[in-house]
Design a protein around this motif. Structure first.
Motif, short mmCIF file in Angstrom:
data_model
loop_
_atom_site.label_atom_id
_atom_site.label_comp_id
_atom_site.label_asym_id
_atom_site.label_seq_id
_atom_site.Cartn_x
_atom_site.Cartn_y
_atom_site.Cartn_z
N ALA A 11 11.15 -28.29 -13.49
CA ALA A 11 12.16 -27.28 -13.16
C ALA A 11 11.48 -25.93 -13.01
O ALA A 11 10.30 -25.77 -13.37
CB ALA A 11 13.22 -27.20 -14.25
N ARG A 40 21.69 -24.34 -13.65
CA ARG A 40 20.77 -23.74 -14.61
C ARG A 40 21.21 -24.14 -16.02
O ARG A 40 22.39 -24.07 -16.36
CB ARG A 40 20.77 -22.22 -14.44
N GLY A 77 11.05 -16.41 -12.64
CA GLY A 77 10.90 -17.84 -12.85
C GLY A 77 9.46 -18.30 -12.70
O GLY A 77 8.66 -17.69 -11.99
N TYR A 97 11.52 -22.43 -14.72
CA TYR A 97 11.91 -21.91 -16.04
C TYR A 97 12.07 -20.39 -15.96
O TYR A 97 11.19 -19.69 -15.43
CB TYR A 97 10.87 -22.29 -17.08
N ASP A 131 11.55 -32.81 -17.26
CA ASP A 131 11.39 -31.40 -17.61
C ASP A 131 10.99 -30.56 -16.40
O ASP A 131 10.92 -29.33 -16.49
CB ASP A 131 10.33 -31.23 -18.70
N ARG A 139 16.29 -23.29 -17.58
CA ARG A 139 15.58 -23.99 -16.52
C ARG A 139 16.57 -24.49 -15.48
O ARG A 139 17.74 -24.71 -15.77
CB ARG A 139 14.75 -25.16 -17.06
N TRP A 159 15.48 -18.96 -22.89
CA TRP A 159 14.79 -19.68 -21.81
C TRP A 159 15.79 -20.64 -21.17
O TRP A 159 16.44 -21.44 -21.85
CB TRP A 159 13.61 -20.48 -22.34
#
Length: 116
Positions: free
Chosen positions: A92, A45, A109, A94, A90, A38, A36
């Motif tokens: 973003a 990234r 995403g 993902y 957090d 983000r 994973w």
């Protein structure tokens, strides 16, 4: 062909939780490591979690360690990212990722927004 489809993103308040899913097809899922990443606006990234094929050994970035949990269901060809204690940073998009026969594959995403 390899396909990765993420779902589960959304808007959540600080301190809240979300579960992201990534449905995979077109490759030997159970044997493949899954990752994973983000990407926040204006930033590169970032790898946040990975899970190996086979024994499912997990690793996390320092920024999410203790708050995020990565798991996989090889019967469903799906990898999950459980996110607890979410913070505004957090926020973003993902992405789910795998490497198959030397090629990098990405999902489309899913947006996660942490805001009050």
């Amino acid at each position: 062909q390899v396909q990765l489809v993420e779902s589960g993103g959304g808007l959540v308040q600080p301190g809240g939780s979300l579960r992201l899913s990534c449905a995979a097809s077109g490759f030997s899922f159970s044997r493949s490591a899954m990752r994973w990443y983000r990407q926040a606006p204006g930033k590169e990234r970032e790898l946040v979690a990975s899970i190996s094929g086979g024994f499912g050994i997990t690793r996390y970035s320092d920024s999410v360690k203790g708050r995020f949990t990565c798991s996989r269901d090889n019967d469903k060809n799906t990898v999950y990212l459980y996110m607890d204690g979410l913070k505004p940073e957090d926020t973003a998009v993902y992405y789910c990722n795998t490497i198959d026969r030397g090629e990098n594959y990405w999902g489309q995403g899913t947006q996660v927004t942490v805001s009050s």
